[in-house]
Design an enzyme around this catalytic site. Structure first.
Site, short mmCIF file in Angstrom:
data_model
loop_
_atom_site.label_atom_id
_atom_site.label_comp_id
_atom_site.label_asym_id
_atom_site.label_seq_id
_atom_site.Cartn_x
_atom_site.Cartn_y
_atom_site.Cartn_z
CG ASP A 50 2.06 -7.14 -1.16
OD1 ASP A 50 1.65 -6.08 -1.68
OD2 ASP A 50 1.30 -8.05 -0.77
NE ARG A 51 8.63 -4.73 3.84
CZ ARG A 51 8.43 -4.21 5.06
NH1 ARG A 51 8.92 -3.01 5.35
NH2 ARG A 51 7.77 -4.90 5.96
#
Length: 230
Positions: A50-51
């Site tokens: 995830d970012r």
């Protein structure tokens, strides 16, 4: 092997076309020297984070390597461990969360634990590393190591929120009041260890058998141990 910084998007998606990890890989290696089995918009990328998750990722320089590494993940022979800091106290020293996970019916950008027959099985084990009760007397925090047996979208985040201990800094699944109090802008989740199986039959990757790689432990790890996280 690379260590992704928090806030970095892995590949173009949802309006993030530039400044991605995929862009960086193309810049440094050239598209012709990266595996493209997942498409040219995801060159070299074997798996994603995830970012706002930091830590170790694998990248591949050709299609064969990309497929082989993805197969290690698919067959659950590549051991992936994460360090995270959650809001609240996890009473058990260790445990397993085994549920179905599916797209949330209330918020389509989130995942949720589900007993729907079409939900995908998700298994996360955890071990408590340290518990911390802050001086002001709220619910406290728990430093946890999580081990992924499956790799579903937002799996650790959804599972820990499900047991009532969301990851600090997580704006989707977390405790926003606690996040504001501690000024957490990113989720406290780090992919800190990759452990290859003891035996690998493919001779091209035999040198990786039994190897263990670590990212630098995240900033909150030492703060929770020395009591400076307030």
């Amino acid at each position: 092997m690379l260590s992704k910084q928090r806030g970095l998007v892995c590949h173009p998606a949802h309006g993030h076309e530039d400044g991605t990890l995929a862009n960086a890989l193309v810049y440094h290696c050239g598209i012709e020297h990266l595996g493209t089995v997942q498409g040219e918009d995801r060159p070299g990328i074997v798996h994603r984070l995830d970012r706002d998750t930091s830590g170790l990722m694998l990248a591949a320089k050709d299609d064969e390597t990309q497929r082989a590494l993805q197969n290690l993940i698919r067959t659950r022979t590549l051991d992936r461990r994460y360090i995270t800091l959650v809001h609240g106290e996890i009473v058990m020293d260790e445990g397993t969360i085994n549920t179905g996970i599916a797209r949330s019916t209330r918020d389509r950008v989130k995942m949720a634990v589900s007993d729907d027959p079409f939900a995908r099985q998700a298994i996360t084990t955890f071990q408590v590393l340290e518990r911390f009760e802050p001086a002001r007397g709220d619910e406290g925090y728990t430093l946890v190591e999580c081990h992924l047996y499956t790799g579903r979208t937002h799996q650790i985040r959804a599972h820990l929120a499900h047991i009532g201990c969301p990851i600090l800094g997580d704006s989707k699944y977390g405790n926003n009041a606690a996040n504001r109090e501690l000024r957490f802008k990113y989720q406290a989740l780090c992919a800190w260890e990759l452990r290859f199986p003891a035996q690998i039959s493919d001779p091209r990757f035999a040198h990786l058998a039994g190897r263990v790689f670590h990212a630098e432990k995240p900033w909150y790890y030492q703060q929770i141990l020395d009591g400076t996280l307030k």
